[in-house]
Scaffold this active site. Sequence first.
Site, mmCIF file in Angstrom:
data_model
loop_
_atom_site.group_PDB
_atom_site.id
_atom_site.type_symbol
_atom_site.label_atom_id
_atom_site.label_comp_id
_atom_site.label_asym_id
_atom_site.label_seq_id
_atom_site.Cartn_x
_atom_site.Cartn_y
_atom_site.Cartn_z
ATOM 1 N N ARG A 43 0.727 -1.199 0.321
ATOM 2 C CA ARG A 43 0.196 -0.082 0.055
ATOM 3 C C ARG A 43 1.302 1.602 -0.210
ATOM 4 N NH1 ARG A 43 -5.126 -1.156 1.957
ATOM 5 N NH2 ARG A 43 -5.708 0.968 2.327
ATOM 6 N N ASP A 86 -3.602 -1.025 -3.979
ATOM 7 C CA ASP A 86 -4.806 -1.248 -2.528
ATOM 8 C C ASP A 86 -6.055 -2.202 -3.275
ATOM 9 O OD1 ASP A 86 -7.424 -0.808 -1.640
ATOM 10 O OD2 ASP A 86 -7.383 1.158 -1.853
ATOM 11 N N LYS A 142 -0.469 -20.496 4.444
ATOM 12 C CA LYS A 142 -1.270 -20.394 5.592
ATOM 13 C C LYS A 142 -1.993 -19.349 6.319
ATOM 14 C CE LYS A 142 0.016 -22.991 9.621
ATOM 15 N NZ LYS A 142 1.185 -22.035 10.835
ATOM 16 N N LYS A 176 11.230 -28.905 3.700
ATOM 17 C CA LYS A 176 12.459 -29.520 4.934
ATOM 18 C C LYS A 176 13.275 -30.266 4.731
ATOM 19 C CE LYS A 176 10.357 -26.672 9.322
ATOM 20 N NZ LYS A 176 11.092 -26.480 9.351
ATOM 21 N N GLU A 210 8.950 -26.496 19.828
ATOM 22 C CA GLU A 210 9.782 -24.432 19.674
ATOM 23 C C GLU A 210 10.184 -24.030 21.168
ATOM 24 O OE1 GLU A 210 8.161 -22.071 16.933
ATOM 25 O OE2 GLU A 210 5.955 -22.828 16.904
ATOM 26 N N ASP A 229 -2.751 -23.921 14.207
ATOM 27 C CA ASP A 229 -1.573 -23.287 14.042
ATOM 28 C C ASP A 229 -0.627 -24.415 13.623
ATOM 29 O OD1 ASP A 229 0.536 -21.169 12.979
ATOM 30 O OD2 ASP A 229 1.834 -21.103 14.986
ATOM 31 N N HIS A 234 1.086 -28.905 9.436
ATOM 32 C CA HIS A 234 2.191 -29.452 9.418
ATOM 33 C C HIS A 234 2.415 -30.774 9.840
ATOM 34 C CE1 HIS A 234 3.705 -25.499 8.503
ATOM 35 N NE2 HIS A 234 3.684 -24.729 9.507
#
Length: 488
Positions: A43, A86, A142, A176, A210, A229, A234
Amino acid sequence: MSFDLVMFGGTGDLAWRKLMPALFQAFRHGTLPEGGRIIGVGRDDLSHDQYRALIQSRFEKVELAKRPSAEEFARFAAILEFVRMDLSKSEDYARLAETLNARNADGIVMYVATAPSLFTNVCEQLAASGLNSPKVRIVLEKPLGHDLASNRAINQTVSRFFKEDQVYRIDHYLGKPSVQNLFALRFGNALFEPLWRREHIANIQITIAEDLGVESRGAFYETTGALRDMVQNHALQLLCAIAMEPPINAGADAIRDEKLKVLRSLKPWTQETLKQDVVRGQYSAGTSGGAKVPGYREETGVNPQSNTETFVALRTEIANWRWAGVPFYIRTGKRLSGRDARIVINFRPTPHAIFNSNEGVGNRLVINLQPKDGLELHLLAQGQDNRQSRASATQSLAPVQLDLDFDKRFGSERVGAYERLLLDVIDGRLNLFVRSDEQEEAWRWVEPMLEHWAADTSGPRLYAAGTWGPSASSAMIARDGFCWSEES
Ligand code: BG6
């Protein structure tokens, strides 16, 4: 092959954290096809040079090995451009179309790295400006929806304007190197296939841990949580890679058909299994990397009474001939004991023990995804010969392991996930992207957990930051007579 890669959200977080560094790495490795152009879309009112300067300043925050020198950046910057848009205005899409048509590149990639609420509108507007011709590929990041209905709605809109083979739904875990290696291990070697089944495997554990908390993404995470998530995408993709039947060839649809079958075979949830086989957790204050860290409810952007889960552990089964009765455990969370992603295949013990110490002890194959990338095969061997073992009628065995470190073997400068996936989109390879039916099936399976939690006011179980999650997660697996790999 010339290409134009248009990056919607070109000034956003994902662009500078992941996409630009990945494109630069491909450029540095000489794998980015020549005659390419990368067009950031945002933008802000920026000239090409201002955009280049912005990206260059962001590179300062990228890890040193992946940072360009001034000379390298100058060469990379020559293919970088900026278009101000925009995203709600049709005239802005018409201007973009003009820019693209003027060059008429062989392939056009539209990378939609924007808020998901804009996906539908972006697709409609692209089509209205004629930017959905067969040479256009669209990449969707995602989260693609927050439940089955919203995921379907996005997929249906996209399919009105783009054919399925133009749509690249990204799951960066599939890019990966370690996940590529999982496919290579299973389908490039004959050794494991005869053992890869219920007769020989006692249980399979997938851990994606994590050590970081939610960082600056508190507000986003509040409406997402660990199940949406990490598990819906995954973790389930990893489960598919382990459990799928060998595909008939390495083509995208052959692979995706087999993954879909796995997702369809996941045991449906019942009220009982939802209570017993799923643990949701949330981190409270604790220690990470030697420093005190706040609990999730104290993070910026998070409701102090939040019930959002930052940890999930679950047990499931795959109801088919190969896997019937074998428990698959999935566990993922933030602020856990370390950054550690691995898949552990626990084999059954020998049918009859003749040594002292091998009763009930099975072999184990560990596929390390990160931080280390490699394979470990745990075996039992004759340990040191000592007086005690000589004196005993039956001998003891000692655990040993074959340890293959892929970083050492192939070099740690290997192609990263986003680099690999971006090159695949540019080249038109769909193998490592998720088809709409796979994605919907994964949502269908995840949804009962979301509904169960919404109705269960007891909320998540708290665990101290820096631990392995709530003790209920160990209790869940202990009910089957097993334990998580780090506890054994
Ligand atoms: C993303 C999640 O998809 O994956 C993040 O949105 C998570 O919350 C990340 O941190 C983990 O990816 P990686 O490659 O660092 O394991």
